[in-house]
Design an enzyme around this catalytic site. Structure first.
Site, PDB file in Angstrom:
ATOM      1  N   ASP A 156       9.084  -4.048  12.972  1.00  0.00           N
ATOM      2  CA  ASP A 156       9.306  -5.182  12.072  1.00  0.00           C
ATOM      3  C   ASP A 156      10.451  -4.911  11.098  1.00  0.00           C
ATOM      4  O   ASP A 156      10.625  -5.627  10.106  1.00  0.00           O
ATOM      5  CB  ASP A 156       8.014  -5.563  11.320  1.00  0.00           C
ATOM      6  N   SER A 158      -6.686   9.452   6.824  1.00  0.00           N
ATOM      7  CA  SER A 158      -5.686   8.407   7.081  1.00  0.00           C
ATOM      8  C   SER A 158      -6.165   7.089   6.493  1.00  0.00           C
ATOM      9  O   SER A 158      -7.361   6.804   6.470  1.00  0.00           O
ATOM     10  CB  SER A 158      -5.484   8.256   8.591  1.00  0.00           C
ATOM     11  N   ASP A 160      11.929   0.269  13.043  1.00  0.00           N
ATOM     12  CA  ASP A 160      10.616   0.102  13.661  1.00  0.00           C
ATOM     13  C   ASP A 160      10.440  -1.367  14.065  1.00  0.00           C
ATOM     14  O   ASP A 160      11.371  -2.175  13.951  1.00  0.00           O
ATOM     15  CB  ASP A 160       9.488   0.605  12.748  1.00  0.00           C
ATOM     16  N   SER A 180       4.000  -3.867  12.960  1.00  0.00           N
ATOM     17  CA  SER A 180       5.016  -2.851  12.715  1.00  0.00           C
ATOM     18  C   SER A 180       5.290  -1.961  13.933  1.00  0.00           C
ATOM     19  O   SER A 180       5.680  -2.449  14.979  1.00  0.00           O
ATOM     20  CB  SER A 180       4.565  -2.041  11.500  1.00  0.00           C
ATOM     21  N   GLU A 205       9.189   7.008   1.919  1.00  0.00           N
ATOM     22  CA  GLU A 205       8.255   7.835   2.664  1.00  0.00           C
ATOM     23  C   GLU A 205       9.086   8.595   3.690  1.00  0.00           C
ATOM     24  O   GLU A 205      10.124   8.101   4.144  1.00  0.00           O
ATOM     25  CB  GLU A 205       7.208   6.973   3.376  1.00  0.00           C
ATOM     26  N   ALA A 206       8.606   9.787   4.065  1.00  0.00           N
ATOM     27  CA  ALA A 206       9.354  10.589   5.032  1.00  0.00           C
ATOM     28  C   ALA A 206       9.609   9.797   6.315  1.00  0.00           C
ATOM     29  O   ALA A 206      10.636   9.957   6.978  1.00  0.00           O
ATOM     30  CB  ALA A 206       8.592  11.872   5.341  1.00  0.00           C
ATOM     31  N   ASP A 256      11.189  -2.629   8.822  1.00  0.00           N
ATOM     32  CA  ASP A 256      11.093  -2.196   7.421  1.00  0.00           C
ATOM     33  C   ASP A 256      11.216  -0.680   7.284  1.00  0.00           C
ATOM     34  O   ASP A 256      11.077  -0.143   6.188  1.00  0.00           O
ATOM     35  CB  ASP A 256       9.824  -2.721   6.721  1.00  0.00           C
TER      36      ASP A 256
HETATM   37  P1  NG1 Z   1      -1.868   6.918   7.064  1.00  0.00           P
HETATM   38  O1  NG1 Z   1      -2.494   6.483   8.362  1.00  0.00           O
HETATM   39  O2  NG1 Z   1      -2.659   6.608   5.828  1.00  0.00           O
HETATM   40  O3  NG1 Z   1      -1.427   8.355   7.152  1.00  0.00           O
HETATM   41  C1  NG1 Z   1       0.491   5.845   7.807  1.00  0.00           C
HETATM   42  C2  NG1 Z   1       1.710   6.635   7.415  1.00  0.00           C
HETATM   43  C3  NG1 Z   1       2.150   6.204   6.037  1.00  0.00           C
HETATM   44  C4  NG1 Z   1       2.332   4.696   5.932  1.00  0.00           C
HETATM   45  C5  NG1 Z   1       1.134   3.962   6.525  1.00  0.00           C
HETATM   46  C6  NG1 Z   1       1.328   2.466   6.612  1.00  0.00           C
HETATM   47  C7  NG1 Z   1       2.200   9.008   7.867  1.00  0.00           C
HETATM   48  C8  NG1 Z   1       1.747  10.404   7.780  1.00  0.00           C
HETATM   49  N1  NG1 Z   1       1.385   8.082   7.364  1.00  0.00           N
HETATM   50  O4  NG1 Z   1      -0.514   6.073   6.854  1.00  0.00           O
HETATM   51  O5  NG1 Z   1       3.316   6.888   5.690  1.00  0.00           O
HETATM   52  O6  NG1 Z   1       3.533   4.281   6.500  1.00  0.00           O
HETATM   53  O7  NG1 Z   1       0.793   4.465   7.821  1.00  0.00           O
HETATM   54  O8  NG1 Z   1       2.021   2.079   7.753  1.00  0.00           O
HETATM   55  O9  NG1 Z   1       3.287   8.736   8.392  1.00  0.00           O
HETATM   56 ZN    ZN Z   2       7.164  -1.516   9.768  1.00  0.00          ZN
END
Ligand code: NG1
Ligand code: ZN
Length: 541
Positions: A284, A507, A282, A64, A379-380, A286
């Site tokens: 890939d 995360s 991005d 990605s 997602e934002a 998506d």
């Molecule tokens: P994590 O690393 O769990 O915050 C991030 C993104 C998610 C999601 C995932 C998968 C933020 C704050 N977090 O997750 O929205 O896209 O990666 O790619 O952007």
């Molecule tokens: Zn992606």
């Protein structure tokens, strides 16, 4: 004997001294660590297909928005959704088998525990993004598919959503839910036809510039353009930039959706003039975010996943009212805690639509969106789509009889959107056309879109701690249950700020805690984020 073949093949893919975890984005890391993981995920894909009586499973090799030297792998379930959650632990367990003998043992343990008939057929399709490491990882995958006796098809380079599309098409073929032609061309034709029906009689104002992150979205969008009418033909003018896939090191480098969203700035390569409509995919394809430079004050203005969600929700709710379907179809929005508070407020107070908040990770949002008839989830960061329930599909496609020409017009647009919007997964190309259609219908430019609400200033901070596992979160990750007392101290900090909101969560993709804060002013948001980050550091030391 497949066991012997798997054993022999596995010996060519030894596991490095690393612990692997199937997370929200599958397995993702430096590509040179992934060979054994890809092999074992291939074995699991065979098992998954056999478990589901030979339905086709997808395997996507991509990392990605990560840097070019990374790669990743994830599985796609039969309807084009993410892998069922209970299988993530099987993936992790198999990937961490210390040696080849254990690989075979665990392969059989999973089969017997899940009552998988190994005589069943296994069907797998796969594709990859443009990363240099992709082709050698594909070779490892093929070793696994061959040794485990799967029938497979290589779809070469695709965007992630295109692979999800194909998986869904294959598994619905010949049923009443047939999703589309099983080919890349089928994908373009389906979306282009839906776009033409959705845009009918409306005018897209000006061109849109699409930054493709120098990823697979570039060549795929160029191909797609052959199917899309230009503005002169009642369609859209699309300017493709950052589509260099011959220089692997350029992928996601100073461009792409993640660069724009994280840095809140346009790619330095951008030649857009104030007012120009721009968006970034991005690596890939998506995810998508929109942006422009406001001609009024030359300020950079981002329109992220929250903006796309609010735009889509307002339009779909209007259409279903105009079609006379608002009593029949429940429209709702799904967000995560990262959604800007102003967007949530706008949805509930202005659009008067329900909002559900879920944990981070598309699978959670997707799942929650299925509870609405028209479920908008984003997602934002720009990953999202709109799901139509079986009831909505039935109403839109045949059950509902419009009572007036106006209702019929609205219904036709809804039907077109049902085909335009990728029902399997967030899809940047599909989302982009959705946004373009809505702006054309509303007669809006970027300025009007921006005016719907004012984002609260916010800050996202990454905090390294000794062990992020010690932080336990509840309530869609908005509250920390452990360590004890940290949440009450966080609450005390938040109370000091006007419109303050903050949370911290481990995360799912990196070894770190993430702190998010928003407040009435930039300075306050920054200060709150810093204070909460300090708090997390103290507890995590
Ligand atoms: P994590 O690393 O769990 O915050 C991030 C993104 C998610 C999601 C995932 C998968 C933020 C704050 N977090 O997750 O929205 O896209 O990666 O790619 O952007
Ligand atoms: Zn992606």
């Amino acid at each position: 004997m497949p066991s012997e073949q798997i054993l022999a093949a596995s010996a060519k893919h030894p596991k490095p001294d690393t612990t692997f975890q199937y997370g929200t984005a599958g397995f993702r890391m430096k590509a040179n660590l992934l060979d054994s993981v890809v092999f074992r995920v291939g074995l699991l894909a065979s098992l998954r297909s056999r478990k589901l009586n030979g339905q086709t499973i997808g395997v996507m090799i991509t990392a990605s928005h990560n840097p070019p030297e990374d790669n990743g792998i994830k599985l796609v379930d039969p309807m084009g959704e993410m892998l069922e959650q209970s299988w993530e632990s099987h993936a992790t367990w198999l990937a961490n088998s210390p040696d080849d003998k254990t690989v075979v043992e665990r392969y059989h343990t999973i089969a017997s525990e899940l009552k998988i008939n190994l005589e069943n057929k296994a069907n797998v399709i796969y594709a990859r993004d443009t990363r240099a490491s992709g082709s050698s990882l594909v070779a490892s995958l093929v070793d696994a598919l061959q040794s485990s006796g799967a029938v497979y098809t290589d779809y070469k380079l695709l965007t992630t959503p295109q692979l999800h599309y194909l998986v869904r098409c294959i598994n619905t073929k010949g049923t009443q839910y047939e999703y589309g032609e099983v080919s890349e061309k089928g994908y373009y034709e389906k979306l282009a036809d839906a776009f033409k029906r959705a845009i009918k009689g409306k005018t897209v104002s000006g061109a849109v510039t699409v930054d493709c992150a120098n990823g697979v979205g570039g060549p795929k969008l160029r191909e797609f353009l052959k199917y899309l009418p230009t503005a002169a033909d009642g369609g859209i003018d699309i300017k493709v930039v950052n589509d260099d896939v011959l220089k692997p090191e350029a992928l996601n480098m100073n461009c792409g959706a993640d660069y724009v969203k994280t840095g809140q700035r346009a790619p330095p390569s951008s030649k857009a003039s104030p007012g120009d409509r721009c968006c970034s995919l991005d690596g890939d394809a998506d995810r998508i975010v929109y942006y422009f430079v406001n001609p009024k004050d030359n300020a950079f203005q981002l329109l992220d996943g929250d903006r796309i969600a609010t735009l889509a929700a307002s339009f779909l709710a209007d259409l279903s009212r105009q079609a006379g379907l608002s009593e029949k179809l429940a429209v709702g929005v799904v967000q995560t805690a990262y959604a800007n508070g102003a967007s949530t407020h706008y949805i509930t107070s202005d659009l008067k639509l329900p909002v559900v908040c879920t944990a981070t990770g598309v699978k959670h949002l997707h799942h929650a969106a299925t509870r609405f008839d028209i479920g908008v989830y984003f997602e934002a960061n720009g990953h999202g789509t709109v799901l139509f329930s079986p009831k909505a599909v039935k109403q839109l496609t045949y059950a509902y009889e419009p009572q007036s020409p106006a209702q019929k017009t609205a219904l036709d647009t809804l039907r077109a959107l049902l085909d335009l919007i990728n029902q399997a997964v967030g899809d940047a190309l599909s989302d982009m056309l959705l946004v373009e259609v809505i702006l054309a219908h509303k007669g809006w430019g970027m300025t009007e879109w921006t005016r719907t609400y004012v984002d609260l200033p916010n800050r996202l901070v990454r905090v390294e701690v000794r062990d992020r596992g010690m932080f336990k979160v509840v309530d869609a990750e908005r509250q920390m249950e452990e360590p004890k007392n940290i949440q009450s101290q966080l609450n005390e900090l938040v109370q000091k700020y006007k419109d303050g909101r903050s949370f911290a969560r481990p995360s799912g993709t990196e070894d770190a805690m993430r702190v998010y804060a928003e407040a009435a002013t930039r300075a306050e948001a920054d200060q709150l984020a810093t204070r909460v980050a300090d708090l997390v550091k103290r507890f995590g030391a």
